[in-house]
Scaffold this motif. Structure first.
Motif, PDB file in Angstrom:
ATOM      1  N   PRO A  94      20.427  -6.323  -7.856  1.00  0.00           N
ATOM      2  CA  PRO A  94      19.135  -6.119  -8.522  1.00  0.00           C
ATOM      3  C   PRO A  94      18.083  -5.643  -7.521  1.00  0.00           C
ATOM      4  O   PRO A  94      18.170  -5.937  -6.335  1.00  0.00           O
ATOM      5  N   THR A  95      17.110  -4.922  -8.002  1.00  0.00           N
ATOM      6  CA  THR A  95      16.037  -4.435  -7.142  1.00  0.00           C
ATOM      7  C   THR A  95      15.212  -5.624  -6.641  1.00  0.00           C
ATOM      8  O   THR A  95      14.739  -6.423  -7.448  1.00  0.00           O
ATOM      9  N   PRO A  96      15.046  -5.759  -5.330  1.00  0.00           N
ATOM     10  CA  PRO A  96      14.243  -6.869  -4.806  1.00  0.00           C
ATOM     11  C   PRO A  96      12.795  -6.751  -5.277  1.00  0.00           C
ATOM     12  O   PRO A  96      12.222  -5.654  -5.301  1.00  0.00           O
ATOM     13  N   SER A  97      12.199  -7.875  -5.609  1.00  0.00           N
ATOM     14  CA  SER A  97      10.830  -7.858  -6.141  1.00  0.00           C
ATOM     15  C   SER A  97       9.812  -7.416  -5.089  1.00  0.00           C
ATOM     16  O   SER A  97       8.788  -6.814  -5.421  1.00  0.00           O
ATOM     17  N   TRP A  98      10.093  -7.681  -3.827  1.00  0.00           N
ATOM     18  CA  TRP A  98       9.136  -7.345  -2.778  1.00  0.00           C
ATOM     19  C   TRP A  98       9.124  -5.846  -2.469  1.00  0.00           C
ATOM     20  O   TRP A  98       8.204  -5.353  -1.829  1.00  0.00           O
ATOM     21  N   ILE A 100       8.628  -3.258  -4.340  1.00  0.00           N
ATOM     22  CA  ILE A 100       7.512  -2.530  -4.963  1.00  0.00           C
ATOM     23  C   ILE A 100       6.210  -2.771  -4.210  1.00  0.00           C
ATOM     24  O   ILE A 100       5.297  -1.944  -4.248  1.00  0.00           O
ATOM     25  N   GLU A 101       6.133  -3.879  -3.471  1.00  0.00           N
ATOM     26  CA  GLU A 101       4.899  -4.250  -2.784  1.00  0.00           C
ATOM     27  C   GLU A 101       4.746  -3.591  -1.409  1.00  0.00           C
ATOM     28  O   GLU A 101       3.726  -3.791  -0.752  1.00  0.00           O
ATOM     29  N   VAL A 110      11.719   1.969  -4.606  1.00  0.00           N
ATOM     30  CA  VAL A 110      12.327   1.511  -5.857  1.00  0.00           C
ATOM     31  C   VAL A 110      13.163   2.630  -6.475  1.00  0.00           C
ATOM     32  O   VAL A 110      14.273   2.397  -6.964  1.00  0.00           O
TER      33      VAL A 110
END
Length: 172
Positions: A94-98, A100-101, A110
């Motif tokens: 899964p794409t890591p949430s961080w 995008i930051e 992303v």
């Protein structure tokens, strides 16, 4: 005269790999000479002990961070291979949430993740032509790290003798 010139050239060629370490030791010795003199006075004129302590201090300053990085790499590289193996077997990560930051690059990272990581076998096929270059670059990095470590050790070794035997030179 030709034999003497050949001897000078041969000596220069032999010393060339060690020149950076010798010069670094000289820079350290000259720039910290007042610290060495002060430490030597505090230790009651024990030159060898002062030289040993100061050299050990520099060894800790240079080698501890390198050791820490080496240990961290030794821990993280197998973990990275395990994540890659898991991704190849179990499907995309899964794409890591961080991600995008990340400033300025988040959206592009992303998109890159979606394009390459979601289809790892295709990404691996795309990278296959560059595998030899990557292996060569990694080998060069490891050998360069070894050379740097050798230069640091040589510098520390020579630094001890510069401190121990440097008083006559400093007086001149």
């Amino acid at each position: 005269i030709a034999l003497l010139a050949l001897l000078v050239v041969a000596c220069a060629a032999l010393l060339r790999p060690f020149l950076a370490g010798l010069l670094w030791a000289l820079v350290l010795a000259v720039s910290t000479w007042p610290v060495f003199i002060s430490l030597e006075r505090r230790l009651g004129g024990r030159t060898v002990l002062a030289a040993s302590l100061l050299t050990l201090t520099f060894a800790l300053m240079f080698l501890l961070p390198l050791g820490f990085v080496g240990l961290r790499l030794a821990e993280e590289i197998p973990r990275g291979f395990e994540i890659l193996r898991s991704a190849l077997q179990d499907g995309p990560l899964p794409t890591p949430s961080w991600l995008i930051e990340v400033p300025w690059l988040g959206d592009e990272l992303v998109q890159w993740w979606a394009q390459y990581v979601q289809d790892l076998p295709a990404a691996a096929r795309g990278l296959l032509p560059y595998a030899r270059q990557l292996a060569d670059a990694l080998l060069f990095a490891v050998s360069h790290l070894g050379q740097v470590l050798g230069q640091i050790l040589l510098s520390l070794f020579v630094l001890f003798f510069f401190y121990r035997d440097g008083r006559p030179v400093a007086e001149r």
